[in-house]
Design a protein around this motif. Structure first.
Motif, PDB file in Angstrom:
ATOM      1  N   CYS A  81     -62.720 -44.162  -9.449  1.00 54.02           N
ATOM      2  CA  CYS A  81     -61.867 -43.048  -8.989  1.00 54.02           C
ATOM      3  C   CYS A  81     -60.484 -43.552  -8.591  1.00 54.02           C
ATOM      4  CB  CYS A  81     -62.500 -42.349  -7.783  1.00 54.02           C
ATOM      5  SG  CYS A  81     -63.961 -41.427  -8.214  1.00 54.02           S
ATOM      6  N   ALA A  82     -60.451 -44.712  -7.926  1.00 52.73           N
ATOM      7  CA  ALA A  82     -59.162 -45.263  -7.479  1.00 52.73           C
ATOM      8  C   ALA A  82     -58.286 -45.591  -8.689  1.00 52.73           C
ATOM      9  CB  ALA A  82     -59.383 -46.503  -6.620  1.00 52.73           C
ATOM     10  N   GLN A  83     -58.930 -46.059  -9.751  1.00 54.97           N
ATOM     11  CA  GLN A  83     -58.180 -46.396 -10.971  1.00 54.97           C
ATOM     12  C   GLN A  83     -57.541 -45.126 -11.566  1.00 54.97           C
ATOM     13  OE1 GLN A  83     -60.881 -48.609 -13.281  1.00 54.97           O
ATOM     14  NE2 GLN A  83     -59.302 -49.663 -14.434  1.00 54.97           N
ATOM     15  N   ILE A  84     -58.334 -44.039 -11.639  1.00 53.76           N
ATOM     16  CA  ILE A  84     -57.797 -42.772 -12.169  1.00 53.76           C
ATOM     17  C   ILE A  84     -56.672 -42.277 -11.250  1.00 53.76           C
ATOM     18  CG2 ILE A  84     -58.336 -40.352 -12.711  1.00 53.76           C
ATOM     19  CD1 ILE A  84     -61.232 -41.270 -13.302  1.00 53.76           C
ATOM     20  N   ALA A  85     -56.922 -42.355  -9.942  1.00 46.81           N
ATOM     21  CA  ALA A  85     -55.929 -41.856  -8.979  1.00 46.81           C
ATOM     22  C   ALA A  85     -54.611 -42.620  -9.119  1.00 46.81           C
ATOM     23  CB  ALA A  85     -56.489 -41.964  -7.561  1.00 46.81           C
ATOM     24  N   ARG A  86     -54.717 -43.925  -9.278  1.00 44.33           N
ATOM     25  CA  ARG A  86     -53.491 -44.750  -9.420  1.00 44.33           C
ATOM     26  C   ARG A  86     -52.737 -44.406 -10.709  1.00 44.33           C
ATOM     27  NH1 ARG A  86     -55.995 -48.992  -7.161  1.00 44.33           N
ATOM     28  NH2 ARG A  86     -56.740 -49.718  -9.190  1.00 44.33           N
ATOM     29  N   GLU A  99     -60.369 -49.825   1.524  1.00 40.49           N
ATOM     30  CA  GLU A  99     -60.406 -51.149   0.873  1.00 40.49           C
ATOM     31  C   GLU A  99     -60.655 -51.013  -0.625  1.00 40.49           C
ATOM     32  OE1 GLU A  99     -63.391 -53.567   2.660  1.00 40.49           O
ATOM     33  OE2 GLU A  99     -62.214 -53.849   4.496  1.00 40.49           O
ATOM     34  N   LEU A 100     -61.280 -49.891  -1.025  1.00 36.52           N
ATOM     35  CA  LEU A 100     -61.599 -49.681  -2.440  1.00 36.52           C
ATOM     36  C   LEU A 100     -60.531 -48.850  -3.146  1.00 36.52           C
ATOM     37  CD1 LEU A 100     -65.344 -48.847  -1.746  1.00 36.52           C
ATOM     38  CD2 LEU A 100     -64.509 -50.943  -2.790  1.00 36.52           C
ATOM     39  N   GLY A 101     -59.457 -48.502  -2.437  1.00 37.32           N
ATOM     40  CA  GLY A 101     -58.346 -47.810  -3.081  1.00 37.32           C
ATOM     41  C   GLY A 101     -58.116 -46.376  -2.633  1.00 37.32           C
ATOM     42  N   PHE A 115     -61.942 -36.708  11.663  1.00 39.60           N
ATOM     43  CA  PHE A 115     -60.872 -37.708  11.553  1.00 39.60           C
ATOM     44  C   PHE A 115     -60.302 -37.742  10.150  1.00 39.60           C
ATOM     45  CE2 PHE A 115     -63.830 -39.102  14.789  1.00 39.60           C
ATOM     46  CZ  PHE A 115     -62.983 -39.293  15.861  1.00 39.60           C
ATOM     47  N   LEU A 116     -59.003 -37.979  10.075  1.00 42.27           N
ATOM     48  CA  LEU A 116     -58.365 -38.322   8.811  1.00 42.27           C
ATOM     49  C   LEU A 116     -57.710 -39.686   9.011  1.00 42.27           C
ATOM     50  CD1 LEU A 116     -56.630 -34.958   7.743  1.00 42.27           C
ATOM     51  CD2 LEU A 116     -58.768 -35.929   6.858  1.00 42.27           C
ATOM     52  N   SER A 117     -58.213 -40.685   8.305  1.00 43.23           N
ATOM     53  CA  SER A 117     -57.652 -42.039   8.377  1.00 43.23           C
ATOM     54  C   SER A 117     -56.830 -42.258   7.114  1.00 43.23           C
ATOM     55  CB  SER A 117     -58.770 -43.084   8.415  1.00 43.23           C
ATOM     56  OG  SER A 117     -59.501 -42.968   9.600  1.00 43.23           O
ATOM     57  N   CYS A 118     -55.594 -42.705   7.302  1.00 46.82           N
ATOM     58  CA  CYS A 118     -54.671 -42.793   6.161  1.00 46.82           C
ATOM     59  C   CYS A 118     -54.318 -44.241   5.840  1.00 46.82           C
ATOM     60  CB  CYS A 118     -53.385 -42.039   6.472  1.00 46.82           C
ATOM     61  SG  CYS A 118     -53.703 -40.316   6.832  1.00 46.82           S
ATOM     62  N   LEU A 120     -53.829 -38.361  -5.023  1.00 44.82           N
ATOM     63  CA  LEU A 120     -54.374 -38.871  -3.767  1.00 44.82           C
ATOM     64  C   LEU A 120     -55.883 -38.973  -3.927  1.00 44.82           C
ATOM     65  CD1 LEU A 120     -52.605 -36.869  -0.905  1.00 44.82           C
ATOM     66  CD2 LEU A 120     -52.188 -39.232  -1.629  1.00 44.82           C
ATOM     67  N   LEU A 121     -56.445 -40.101  -3.497  1.00 45.67           N
ATOM     68  CA  LEU A 121     -57.909 -40.227  -3.481  1.00 45.67           C
ATOM     69  C   LEU A 121     -58.373 -40.014  -2.036  1.00 45.67           C
ATOM     70  CD1 LEU A 121     -60.653 -40.848  -4.712  1.00 45.67           C
ATOM     71  CD2 LEU A 121     -60.155 -43.299  -4.448  1.00 45.67           C
ATOM     72  N   ILE A 122     -59.133 -38.936  -1.856  1.00 45.69           N
ATOM     73  CA  ILE A 122     -59.619 -38.559  -0.517  1.00 45.69           C
ATOM     74  C   ILE A 122     -61.137 -38.740  -0.535  1.00 45.69           C
ATOM     75  CG2 ILE A 122     -59.769 -36.682   1.172  1.00 45.69           C
ATOM     76  CD1 ILE A 122     -57.364 -35.410  -0.494  1.00 45.69           C
ATOM     77  N   VAL A 123     -61.665 -39.485   0.435  1.00 46.66           N
ATOM     78  CA  VAL A 123     -63.109 -39.758   0.439  1.00 46.66           C
ATOM     79  C   VAL A 123     -63.706 -39.332   1.781  1.00 46.66           C
ATOM     80  CG1 VAL A 123     -64.907 -41.523   0.212  1.00 46.66           C
ATOM     81  CG2 VAL A 123     -62.810 -41.706  -1.148  1.00 46.66           C
ATOM     82  N   ASP A 124     -64.707 -38.466   1.715  1.00 48.41           N
ATOM     83  CA  ASP A 124     -65.463 -38.105   2.916  1.00 48.41           C
ATOM     84  C   ASP A 124     -66.508 -39.201   3.127  1.00 48.41           C
ATOM     85  OD1 ASP A 124     -67.305 -37.070   4.757  1.00 48.41           O
ATOM     86  OD2 ASP A 124     -66.872 -34.999   4.183  1.00 48.41           O
ATOM     87  N   ASN A 125     -66.327 -39.971   4.192  1.00 46.52           N
ATOM     88  CA  ASN A 125     -67.169 -41.153   4.448  1.00 46.52           C
ATOM     89  C   ASN A 125     -68.209 -40.878   5.539  1.00 46.52           C
ATOM     90  OD1 ASN A 125     -67.806 -43.839   3.846  1.00 46.52           O
ATOM     91  ND2 ASN A 125     -66.445 -44.656   5.436  1.00 46.52           N
ATOM     92  N   THR A 126     -68.460 -39.590   5.792  1.00 42.48           N
ATOM     93  CA  THR A 126     -69.345 -39.197   6.903  1.00 42.48           C
ATOM     94  C   THR A 126     -70.730 -39.825   6.794  1.00 42.48           C
ATOM     95  OG1 THR A 126     -68.185 -37.089   7.120  1.00 42.48           O
ATOM     96  CG2 THR A 126     -70.412 -37.185   8.013  1.00 42.48           C
TER      97      THR A 126
END
Ligand code: PLP
Length: 382
Positions: free
Chosen positions: A160-165, A187-189, A211-214, A170-176
């Motif tokens: 996903c990070a590769q496509i986003a780049r 760390e993964l993009g 939380f939104l961590s940027c 923007l790559l947004i990940v819900d890490n809940t």
């Protein structure tokens, strides 16, 4: 040398938990709405608690330290964080989402998101080709949950990070579901990591937060402006409860995950269970990708019963496990996604995803694993 995550749970990246003159070991709750000015045009750094408050700042710094984020903004709930995140976009923007998102996020996108002019495609993001097939010139973001809620699908964040780049999305990940203890999407993009802090971060089923961590300060400044303007921030006492909960995140996650693997293995052997969805089982289709991008599979399990009657009986007969929404806390909870968390997801979409009346979702808590299994066993008996 960078600190281990166990240490960051307790101290963040600071040297002492508090700079206050009394040397309080537990960071104080600054229960104040406003702050006095020391002179005209002068400030202590805190003016009004909607904008910032020392307890909230301490919490935001701790989450940033855990996620490897440049900056984090704390919200009153996970949904307040999701809503603020979508305020980053303009009418006409297109967003590609994982198809089995938390039902509240799907509802938000299909109601308020659509009213605000956002175009959304829900796709199976475990397959990068499906993401690529939906790209449009106006696509602005990928919004991913991995493991997903409630089907525990694993999306390859590196892909996903590769496509986003490539596409400047923007790559947004819900890490809940994994918490920063087990997975660090930045760390993964990823550009933004989202949490319902109500879950593992709080850990005690007693506090709501989001939380939104940027990854960049530029993005964080935009999120902070949205938070200050729309006002859905986290109150000082809740910030303190979150700080307290996070101190034990590492030990809770380790034990809950250990319990979950035992429960998943046991469920697999039960004749009334036809399928177990847990990314920690080697036969899970996303096992290898999850093992590559995360440090564990967490403690969320979904499973399918042999009939609707069995599913309903389990929900009504559990005694130690509570039949309730939410997840990630010390108490084991069992949820009926079709009637609870995903009730507002359109029926055809639910059926396509497998969110049917035989699907149950279990958040494995910190009770002794033998007691959790004994409770499921008695609930599965006729
Ligand atoms: C994966 C996920 N994201 C976001 C949310 C929304 O969080 P909250 O309930 O804190 O508003 C939830 C809630 O269950 C969730 O499971």
């Amino acid at each position: 040398m960078s600190r281990s995550i166990e240490t960051r749970c307790i101290h963040g990246n600071s040297d002492f938990s508090c700079q206050d003159t009394n040397k309080a070991v537990s960071f104080p709750i600054y229960q104040t709405a406003t702050f006095g000015h020391i002179g005209v045009g002068q400030s202590t750094g805190f003016d009004y608690s909607r904008v910032q408050n020392p307890t909230r700042q301490r919490l935001e710094e701790t989450i940033s330290a855990l996620e490897g984020a440049r900056d984090t903004v704390a919200f009153a709930t996970g949904m307040a964080a999701v809503s603020a995140c979508f305020e980053l976009f303009q009418p006409g923007d297109h967003i590609i989402c994982s198809e089995d998102l938390y039902g509240g996020a799907t509802r938000l996108l299909q109601t308020i998101g659509s009213k605000n002019g956002l175009a959304v495609d829900f796709v199976d993001t475990t397959d990068a080709a499906q993401i690529r097939a939906k790209l449009r010139p106006c696509t602005r973001a990928l919004y991913i949950e991995t493991p997903s809620n409630p089907m525990m699908n694993i999306t390859d964040l590196h892909a996903c990070a590769q496509i986003a780049r490539e596409q400047e999305l923007l790559l947004i990940v819900d890490n809940t579901f994994l918490s920063p203890y087990l997975q660090n999407p930045i760390e993964l993009g990823a550009d933004i990591v989202l949490h319902s802090g109500t879950k593992f971060l709080s850990g005690h089923n007693d506090t709501l937060s989001g939380f939104l961590s940027c990854a960049s300060q530029e993005l964080a400044d935009r999120v902070r402006m949205i938070a200050k303007t729309t006002g859905g921030i986290l109150a000082p006492f809740d910030c303190w409860l979150m700080l307290r909960g996070i101190k034990t995140l590492s030990v809770r996650m380790e034990r809950q995950q250990e319990n979950a693997l035992r429960v998943a293995r046991w469920l697999k052997t039960h004749p009334k269970i036809t399928r177990v969805y847990y990314a920690g089982l080697p036969e899970h289709p996303g096992y290898e990708i999850n093992a590559r991008q995360a440090r564990g599979a967490g403690s969320m399990i979904s499973f399918r019963t042999d009939s609707v009657e069995t599913a309903r009986r389990v929900l009504e007969k559990v005694r130690l496990i509570t039949f309730a929404e939410s997840l990630g806390g010390t108490e084991s909870l069992i949820t009926y996604p079709v009637l609870q968390t995903h009730n507002d997801v359109p029926q055809d979409m639910r059926e396509r995803l497998g969110i049917t009346e035989t699907l149950l979702r279990l958040s494995v808590g910190l009770e002794h694993v033998d007691d959790i299994i004994a409770d499921l066993k008695q609930a599965l008996e006729e």
